[in-house]
Design an enzyme around this catalytic site. Structure first.
Site, PDB file in Angstrom:
ATOM      1  N   HIS A  31     -19.544  -9.959 -67.021  1.00 14.35           N
ATOM      2  CA  HIS A  31     -18.546  -9.119 -66.839  1.00 14.35           C
ATOM      3  C   HIS A  31     -18.461  -9.467 -65.376  1.00 14.35           C
ATOM      4  CE1 HIS A  31     -15.876  -5.630 -66.897  1.00 14.35           C
ATOM      5  NE2 HIS A  31     -16.287  -5.282 -65.889  1.00 14.35           N
ATOM      6  N   GLU A  32     -19.271  -9.059 -64.556  1.00 18.98           N
ATOM      7  CA  GLU A  32     -19.029  -8.899 -62.965  1.00 18.98           C
ATOM      8  C   GLU A  32     -18.750 -10.449 -62.321  1.00 18.98           C
ATOM      9  OE1 GLU A  32     -18.311  -6.252 -61.597  1.00 18.98           O
ATOM     10  OE2 GLU A  32     -19.851  -5.050 -62.984  1.00 18.98           O
ATOM     11  N   HIS A  52     -15.125 -10.695 -62.955  1.00 18.67           N
ATOM     12  CA  HIS A  52     -14.176 -10.272 -61.637  1.00 18.67           C
ATOM     13  C   HIS A  52     -14.124 -11.393 -60.587  1.00 18.67           C
ATOM     14  CE1 HIS A  52     -13.469  -6.426 -63.248  1.00 18.67           C
ATOM     15  NE2 HIS A  52     -14.928  -5.993 -63.238  1.00 18.67           N
TER      16      HIS A  52
HETATM   17 ZN   LIG Z   1     -15.644  -4.596 -64.243  1.00 22.39          ZN
END
Ligand SMILES: [Zn+2]
Length: 236
Positions: free
Chosen positions: A103-104, A107
């Site tokens: 998830h990171e 980004h």
């Molecule tokens: Zn996030």
């Protein structure tokens, strides 16, 4: 003046549903994390390795992956192009770690693509940092002042605080998109087995609810200010 204090029950009425949702989401995240941080991935890669692979396979070799302090303090820093993972995510080869690390990394991918919602969100950070604390103060000052001057000042405070609510809403597509990228990449790269994707989804979807709760909290506080002030404007 009395209506601001007398409105305390009213404030609870506005804020309680969002508060309960927030607590529920927090509990859900911690429960899902606790459960799936104990389920090992079949590949045995820890969070740092998962993030590294996802970044490299998308040509982001220059983005660093570092360990940071704290519990669930994982984040991507777009200014220094560093992905910081909490110790439990960085080190452990679990489904929860894989999901959060990916998830990171999602980004970082958004940053590399100049994903519009992320760019807008980053641009808003300085004004939101001021508006989130100054807005309520200016609102209070305006509320205690008499007449139309007070009302104008209070509306200005509401406007400043509205930036915080807008920021929380813009955060939603950014977070949902990072989670979508994580799930897709984990499934297609072979890092996660089909049967393992449910655990990853549980952790990431629970985390998404905390952002939904945050947005509803900011919106309900904003609505409360507007409600108080529009009642007063009618009396002026
Ligand atoms: Zn996030």
């Amino acid at each position: 003046m009395g209506s601001l204090f007398g409105g305390y029950g009213l404030y609870l009425l506005f804020s309680l549903p969002a508060l309960i949702l927030g607590l529920w989401a927090q509990a859900k995240v911690q429960g899902a994390f606790k459960k799936y941080s104990q389920v090992r991935t079949y590949t045995g890669l820890n969070g740092a390795e998962v993030a590294r692979r996802m970044l490299d396979s998308n040509g982001l070799n220059h983005v660093k992956v570092e360990q940071t302090q704290g519990f669930l303090s994982d984040h991507y820093d777009p200014r220094s192009k560093v992905l910081r993972l909490s110790p439990s995510v960085y080190q452990s080869p679990s489904l929860a770690s894989a999901g959060i690390a990916a998830h990171e990394a999602g980004h970082a991918l958004q940053d590399a693509e100049s994903y519009p919602a992320l760019r807008l969100r980053s641009t808003m950070v300085p004004s939101v940092q001021i508006g989130s604390w100054l807005g309520p103060i200016i609102f209070m000052i305006g509320f205690f002042l008499q007449g139309t001057v007070g009302t104008t000042v209070a509306w200005f405070g509401v406007g400043l605080f509205a930036l915080t609510a807008l920021f929380a809403i813009i955060t939603l597509p950014v977070e949902f998109d990072a989670t979508r990228r994580a799930k897709t990449w984990l499934a297609t790269s072979g890092i996660i087995y089909n049967q393992e994707s449910e655990g990853v989804a549980r952790v990431l979807d629970a985390a998404a609810w905390t952002y939904v709760a945050g947005a509803i909290q900011a919106l309900s506080t904003l609505l409360y200010y507007v409600f108080l002030l529009s009642g007063r404007s009618r009396r002026d």
